[in-house]
Design a protein around this motif. Structure first.
Motif, PDB file in Angstrom:
ATOM      1  N   LEU A   1       1.107   7.613 -18.391  1.00  0.00           N
ATOM      2  CA  LEU A   1       1.883   7.323 -17.198  1.00  0.00           C
ATOM      3  C   LEU A   1       2.400   5.887 -17.264  1.00  0.00           C
ATOM      4  O   LEU A   1       1.783   5.015 -17.871  1.00  0.00           O
ATOM      5  CB  LEU A   1       1.032   7.495 -15.933  1.00  0.00           C
ATOM      6  CG  LEU A   1       0.595   8.922 -15.584  1.00  0.00           C
ATOM      7  CD1 LEU A   1      -0.346   8.897 -14.389  1.00  0.00           C
ATOM      8  CD2 LEU A   1       1.797   9.792 -15.295  1.00  0.00           C
ATOM      9  N   THR A   2       3.516   5.638 -16.605  1.00  0.00           N
ATOM     10  CA  THR A   2       4.038   4.275 -16.503  1.00  0.00           C
ATOM     11  C   THR A   2       3.278   3.539 -15.401  1.00  0.00           C
ATOM     12  O   THR A   2       2.608   4.156 -14.559  1.00  0.00           O
ATOM     13  CB  THR A   2       5.529   4.285 -16.170  1.00  0.00           C
ATOM     14  OG1 THR A   2       5.702   4.869 -14.868  1.00  0.00           O
ATOM     15  CG2 THR A   2       6.315   5.080 -17.202  1.00  0.00           C
ATOM     16  N   ALA A   3       3.421   2.219 -15.382  1.00  0.00           N
ATOM     17  CA  ALA A   3       2.784   1.426 -14.333  1.00  0.00           C
ATOM     18  C   ALA A   3       3.309   1.836 -12.966  1.00  0.00           C
ATOM     19  O   ALA A   3       2.554   1.948 -11.990  1.00  0.00           O
ATOM     20  CB  ALA A   3       3.018  -0.057 -14.585  1.00  0.00           C
ATOM     21  N   ALA A   4       4.618   2.094 -12.888  1.00  0.00           N
ATOM     22  CA  ALA A   4       5.212   2.506 -11.614  1.00  0.00           C
ATOM     23  C   ALA A   4       4.686   3.870 -11.182  1.00  0.00           C
ATOM     24  O   ALA A   4       4.388   4.106 -10.005  1.00  0.00           O
ATOM     25  CB  ALA A   4       6.734   2.534 -11.733  1.00  0.00           C
ATOM     26  N   GLY A   5       4.534   4.781 -12.150  1.00  0.00           N
ATOM     27  CA  GLY A   5       4.026   6.108 -11.829  1.00  0.00           C
ATOM     28  C   GLY A   5       2.577   6.057 -11.359  1.00  0.00           C
ATOM     29  O   GLY A   5       2.192   6.747 -10.408  1.00  0.00           O
ATOM     30  N   LEU A   6       1.796   5.249 -12.010  1.00  0.00           N
ATOM     31  CA  LEU A   6       0.403   5.090 -11.606  1.00  0.00           C
ATOM     32  C   LEU A   6       0.308   4.472 -10.216  1.00  0.00           C
ATOM     33  O   LEU A   6      -0.492   4.898  -9.381  1.00  0.00           O
ATOM     34  CB  LEU A   6      -0.341   4.209 -12.608  1.00  0.00           C
ATOM     35  CG  LEU A   6      -0.957   4.907 -13.820  1.00  0.00           C
ATOM     36  CD1 LEU A   6      -1.418   3.882 -14.846  1.00  0.00           C
ATOM     37  CD2 LEU A   6      -2.123   5.782 -13.391  1.00  0.00           C
ATOM     38  N   ALA A   7       1.119   3.439  -9.985  1.00  0.00           N
ATOM     39  CA  ALA A   7       1.095   2.765  -8.690  1.00  0.00           C
ATOM     40  C   ALA A   7       1.423   3.737  -7.567  1.00  0.00           C
ATOM     41  O   ALA A   7       0.762   3.755  -6.522  1.00  0.00           O
ATOM     42  CB  ALA A   7       2.080   1.597  -8.697  1.00  0.00           C
ATOM     43  N   ALA A   8       2.422   4.574  -7.783  1.00  0.00           N
ATOM     44  CA  ALA A   8       2.797   5.551  -6.763  1.00  0.00           C
ATOM     45  C   ALA A   8       1.704   6.584  -6.551  1.00  0.00           C
ATOM     46  O   ALA A   8       1.445   7.020  -5.431  1.00  0.00           O
ATOM     47  CB  ALA A   8       4.107   6.234  -7.175  1.00  0.00           C
ATOM     48  N   ALA A   9       1.030   6.966  -7.636  1.00  0.00           N
ATOM     49  CA  ALA A   9       0.002   8.006  -7.539  1.00  0.00           C
ATOM     50  C   ALA A   9      -1.199   7.554  -6.718  1.00  0.00           C
ATOM     51  O   ALA A   9      -1.821   8.361  -6.019  1.00  0.00           O
ATOM     52  CB  ALA A   9      -0.450   8.418  -8.945  1.00  0.00           C
ATOM     53  N   VAL A  10      -1.529   6.267  -6.790  1.00  0.00           N
ATOM     54  CA  VAL A  10      -2.721   5.785  -6.070  1.00  0.00           C
ATOM     55  C   VAL A  10      -2.355   4.993  -4.818  1.00  0.00           C
ATOM     56  O   VAL A  10      -3.232   4.450  -4.153  1.00  0.00           O
ATOM     57  CB  VAL A  10      -3.614   4.924  -6.998  1.00  0.00           C
ATOM     58  CG1 VAL A  10      -4.083   5.728  -8.184  1.00  0.00           C
ATOM     59  CG2 VAL A  10      -2.879   3.661  -7.443  1.00  0.00           C
TER      60      VAL A  10
END
Length: 321
Positions: free
Chosen positions: A31-40
């Motif tokens: 996952l990208t940093a942006a994707g991870l940030a959105a997920a959590v």
């Protein structure tokens, strides 16, 4: 939010953000940093900082130069390496305790502040004893008698025995009249504790690694204050006191009533020498009080003794104790 912080990796030094991202990435991978940030439910900048910290710890792989995807490393290898690093840091910290103690002593008030400290309050005493047990590395030596601050924690002692701490305990015979307590002691001895018993003990005492001694300020029925003694001539004297009573005490017999007669007589003599009543002996050996009395009479007849005390002396001379 996809994950909730559990604090399960707090012992490894992971902060809340780092744990949330690590657990989510572990179950997703790539996952990208942006994707991870959105997920959590976290800001991208904050997530990037946490991911960088995880990479420094070796738990995640930074994106390749031509990519943006984060991945976890193999948890078994990465976590084991991190554990080893933390253990090394803890050992280094332990090595600084002496230096910290010297600073503490220099700032302590009173001439006795260096060697003896008074701990007051039941909760504070219980917490101190728990900390000393958890910190023991070599040996715990205890003179055990009522009253108690609180019921003992069997798992704490069993864990100490499991990590190789040697334990020697002399119990006052009064303790052994409590059936539940006796079963607990047998559990300890099966795990490796060396236990002996005496009719009476002068005081409660715990010695930890030749570094500390813990004993009550008074011998009253309720313990409100204890003394914590550090290396000194007083600690040496308390150590000598324990060894004296240990040498005089009788070995705790195993909880087994199916032994052959000679061993049963040895167990009976040991319990008699420890000062237990006929009722307590009967309960421990799994027989009736009348059976115990009959066995005692047989032993007295065997040694030509008119009293139990004389039978004990004859048994000691015959190397039966």
């Amino acid at each position: 939010m996809a994950e909730q912080w559990t604090g399960r990796f707090g012992g490894l030094g992971l902060a809340a953000d780092q744990e949330l991202l690590y657990l989510h990435l572990l179950g997703s991978q790539g996952l990208t940093a942006a994707g991870l940030a959105a997920a959590v439910g976290m800001g991208t900048e904050r997530a990037s900082a946490a991911l960088g910290a995880l990479a420094d710890l070796g738990l995640v792989e930074r994106p390749a130069p031509d990519g943006t995807v984060w991945r976890t490393t193999a948890p078994d290898v990465a976590l084991e390496e991190l554990l080893l690093r933390r253990e090394l840091e803890l050992r280094r910290t332990r090595g600084r305790i002496t230096e910290l103690l010297r600073t503490y002593r220099r700032t302590s008030t009173g001439a006795d502040g260096d060697l003896v400290e008074v701990i007051t309050g039941r909760e504070a005493i219980a917490d101190l004893w728990r900390s000393l047990q958890l910190g023991a590395r070599g040996e715990l030596r205890v003179l055990d008698k009522p009253p108690y601050i609180r019921r003992s924690d069997p798992e704490l002692e069993l864990a100490s025995l499991a990590r190789g701490v040697r334990m020697r305990v002399v119990y006052e015979s009064q303790v052994l009249r409590d059936h539940a307590r006796l079963a607990e002691i047998h559990r300890y001895t099966e795990a490796g504790e060396q236990a002996r018993v005496l009719p009476e003990l002068p005081l409660k005492l715990a010695l930890v690694d030749d570094c500390w001694a813990l004993l009550p300020v008074s011998s009253g029925t309720a313990e409100q204050s204890v003394l914590l003694v550090r290396p000194s001539s007083l600690l040496d004297a308390l150590t000598g006191l324990f060894e004296l009573y240990w040498s005089r005490a009788m070995r705790m017999p195993p909880p087994d009533s199916t032994e052959p007669p000679r061993d049963r007589h040895h167990q009976l003599l040991t319990l008699l020498a420890a000062g237990l009543t006929d009722e307590s002996i009967a309960r421990q050996m799994g027989v009736s009080t009348r059976t115990v009395q009959r066995w005692v009479r047989e032993l007295m007849d065997r040694f030509g003794a008119r009293t139990r005390f004389q039978a004990g002396i004859q048994a000691a001379r015959a190397d039966l104790l």
